[in-house]
Motif scaffolding. Structure first.
Motif, PDB file in Angstrom:
ATOM      1  N   GLU A   1      25.449  26.110 -16.021  1.00  0.00           N
ATOM      2  CA  GLU A   1      26.597  26.205 -15.108  1.00  0.00           C
ATOM      3  C   GLU A   1      27.513  24.995 -15.245  1.00  0.00           C
ATOM      4  N   VAL A   2      26.928  23.826 -15.471  1.00  0.00           N
ATOM      5  CA  VAL A   2      27.707  22.591 -15.517  1.00  0.00           C
ATOM      6  C   VAL A   2      28.409  22.400 -16.854  1.00  0.00           C
ATOM      7  N   ALA A   3      27.765  22.814 -17.965  1.00  0.00           N
ATOM      8  CA  ALA A   3      28.283  22.513 -19.300  1.00  0.00           C
ATOM      9  C   ALA A   3      29.736  22.965 -19.513  1.00  0.00           C
ATOM     10  N   PRO A   4      30.115  24.194 -19.144  1.00  0.00           N
ATOM     11  CA  PRO A   4      31.527  24.572 -19.333  1.00  0.00           C
ATOM     12  C   PRO A   4      32.491  23.709 -18.511  1.00  0.00           C
ATOM     13  N   ALA A   5      32.050  23.300 -17.314  1.00  0.00           N
ATOM     14  CA  ALA A   5      32.902  22.428 -16.504  1.00  0.00           C
ATOM     15  C   ALA A   5      33.082  21.076 -17.180  1.00  0.00           C
ATOM     16  N   MET A   6      32.012  20.569 -17.793  1.00  0.00           N
ATOM     17  CA  MET A   6      32.147  19.314 -18.536  1.00  0.00           C
ATOM     18  C   MET A   6      33.028  19.496 -19.763  1.00  0.00           C
ATOM     19  N   GLY A   7      32.978  20.684 -20.355  1.00  0.00           N
ATOM     20  CA  GLY A   7      33.884  20.975 -21.456  1.00  0.00           C
ATOM     21  C   GLY A   7      35.331  20.932 -21.017  1.00  0.00           C
ATOM     22  N   MET A   8      35.598  21.450 -19.832  1.00  0.00           N
ATOM     23  CA  MET A   8      36.965  21.392 -19.296  1.00  0.00           C
ATOM     24  C   MET A   8      37.369  19.951 -18.992  1.00  0.00           C
ATOM     25  N   VAL A   9      36.422  19.156 -18.498  1.00  0.00           N
ATOM     26  CA  VAL A   9      36.720  17.744 -18.261  1.00  0.00           C
ATOM     27  C   VAL A   9      37.092  17.062 -19.575  1.00  0.00           C
ATOM     28  N   GLY A  10      36.336  17.350 -20.634  1.00  0.00           N
ATOM     29  CA  GLY A  10      36.651  16.785 -21.933  1.00  0.00           C
ATOM     30  C   GLY A  10      38.015  17.230 -22.429  1.00  0.00           C
ATOM     31  N   THR A  11      38.360  18.480 -22.162  1.00  0.00           N
ATOM     32  CA  THR A  11      39.682  18.978 -22.553  1.00  0.00           C
ATOM     33  C   THR A  11      40.793  18.223 -21.837  1.00  0.00           C
TER      34      THR A  11
ATOM     35  N   GLY B   1      26.683  14.123 -22.260  1.00  0.00           N
ATOM     36  CA  GLY B   1      26.377  13.103 -21.266  1.00  0.00           C
ATOM     37  C   GLY B   1      26.744  13.530 -19.860  1.00  0.00           C
ATOM     38  N   GLY B   2      27.888  14.182 -19.724  1.00  0.00           N
ATOM     39  CA  GLY B   2      28.298  14.642 -18.393  1.00  0.00           C
ATOM     40  C   GLY B   2      27.364  15.691 -17.830  1.00  0.00           C
TER      41      GLY B   2
ATOM     42  N   GLY C   1      43.353  13.204 -33.195  1.00  0.00           N
ATOM     43  CA  GLY C   1      42.042  12.903 -32.630  1.00  0.00           C
ATOM     44  C   GLY C   1      41.933  13.328 -31.185  1.00  0.00           C
ATOM     45  N   ALA C   2      43.001  13.109 -30.421  1.00  0.00           N
ATOM     46  CA  ALA C   2      42.989  13.507 -29.015  1.00  0.00           C
ATOM     47  C   ALA C   2      42.929  15.025 -28.874  1.00  0.00           C
ATOM     48  N   MET C   3      43.663  15.726 -29.734  1.00  0.00           N
ATOM     49  CA  MET C   3      43.635  17.185 -29.689  1.00  0.00           C
ATOM     50  C   MET C   3      42.250  17.726 -30.074  1.00  0.00           C
ATOM     51  N   ALA C   4      41.588  17.058 -31.027  1.00  0.00           N
ATOM     52  CA  ALA C   4      40.235  17.477 -31.415  1.00  0.00           C
ATOM     53  C   ALA C   4      39.269  17.353 -30.242  1.00  0.00           C
ATOM     54  N   VAL C   5      39.371  16.252 -29.504  1.00  0.00           N
ATOM     55  CA  VAL C   5      38.520  16.086 -28.326  1.00  0.00           C
ATOM     56  C   VAL C   5      38.789  17.200 -27.323  1.00  0.00           C
ATOM     57  N   ALA C   6      40.057  17.498 -27.097  1.00  0.00           N
ATOM     58  CA  ALA C   6      40.426  18.513 -26.106  1.00  0.00           C
ATOM     59  C   ALA C   6      39.864  19.880 -26.470  1.00  0.00           C
ATOM     60  N   LEU C   7      39.995  20.286 -27.723  1.00  0.00           N
ATOM     61  CA  LEU C   7      39.558  21.618 -28.133  1.00  0.00           C
ATOM     62  C   LEU C   7      38.044  21.709 -28.313  1.00  0.00           C
ATOM     63  N   LEU C   8      37.474  20.695 -28.948  1.00  0.00           N
ATOM     64  CA  LEU C   8      36.036  20.752 -29.231  1.00  0.00           C
ATOM     65  C   LEU C   8      35.190  20.596 -27.974  1.00  0.00           C
ATOM     66  N   ALA C   9      35.682  19.881 -26.974  1.00  0.00           N
ATOM     67  CA  ALA C   9      34.932  19.754 -25.727  1.00  0.00           C
ATOM     68  C   ALA C   9      34.739  21.123 -25.073  1.00  0.00           C
ATOM     69  N   THR C  10      35.779  21.929 -25.063  1.00  0.00           N
ATOM     70  CA  THR C  10      35.653  23.288 -24.530  1.00  0.00           C
ATOM     71  C   THR C  10      34.659  24.105 -25.343  1.00  0.00           C
ATOM     72  N   LEU C  11      34.727  23.964 -26.663  1.00  0.00           N
ATOM     73  CA  LEU C  11      33.795  24.679 -27.529  1.00  0.00           C
ATOM     74  C   LEU C  11      32.357  24.256 -27.268  1.00  0.00           C
TER      75      LEU C  11
END
Length: 220
Positions: free
Chosen positions: A125-135, A18-19, A154-164
């Motif tokens: 270009e944006v997707a990795p930045a959104m992954g960092m935001v999710g982390t 979404g981001g 659950g919070a840790m899963a969001v943090a790691l999987l967002a980067t992935l």
């Protein structure tokens, strides 16, 4: 062993997907965004080849030689660039005007291809930045729920999987689409350059000497 279900997290997907979509929409004109989405449907097509267009131009030249250039006005031409060139020749445009028209249409087509590819490159270009935001969101949620051990996972899963997800979307989806669109655009631009010479030659043969053609509109 890690299963596919363990790698799926709706919250992380929502943040990254979404981001990224929101960022692309905000930074891209709607016309270019529509072209980028439509361009995806062309990825399954083969390489553009100008040979059929060259054969058609040759056939049209024979028709003009036998029956006059006005006979070309009744010809069915599906390619927009060839149709524009033939219409200009029928109207009495000079060879120079026809060359200018064909070149302008080719450049306009290149710009459209570049704009569509740039949209997907921007998403990469944006997707990795959104992954960092999710982390960061996942880490903030984890620290906020340190007193609840059940919520930390659950919070840790969001943090790691967002980067992935950000890395995968950028490198396995968005950037490959952008690169393939650029390759298609380069190939089509090269092939379409081949139709200019026969159209100009036809214009030189058919334009009456001393005829002053009206100014051509070079709208793509």
């Amino acid at each position: 062993m890690i299963t596919l279900a363990q790698l799926l997290d709706p919250a992380a997907l929502t943040i990254v997907g979404g981001g990224t979509a929101l960022a692309v929409v905000l930074r891209t004109p709607l016309r270019d965004l529509g072209r980028a989405l439509a361009a995806v449907t062309t990825l399954s097509r083969g390489r553009f080849d100008a040979d059929p267009l060259l054969l058609q131009i040759t056939a049209l030249a024979r028709i003009a030689k036998r029956h006059g250039v006005m006979a070309l006005d009744r010809s069915v031409i599906t390619d927009a660039d060839v149709a524009a060139g033939i219409a200009a020749i029928v109207d009495g445009a000079s060879a120079t005007d026809v060359a200018t028209l064909v070149q302008h249409r080719r450049r306009a087509r290149i710009e459209r291809h570049v704009a569509a590819a740039d949209v997907w490159a921007g998403a990469a270009e944006v997707a990795p930045a959104m992954g960092m935001v999710g982390t960061l969101i996942g880490l903030a949620q984890m620290f906020a729920t340190m007193s609840d051990p059940g919520a930390i996972g659950g919070a840790m899963a969001v943090a790691l999987l967002a980067t992935l997800y950000g890395a995968l979307f950028a490198n396995l989806l968005f950037m490959p689409i952008a690169n393939r669109l650029r390759a298609q655009g380069r190939n089509e631009a090269f092939e379409r350059a081949r139709i200019e010479a026969p159209l100009v030659a036809l214009a030189e043969r058919e334009t009456p000497r001393g005829y002053v053609a009206p100014v051509l509109a070079t709208v793509a």
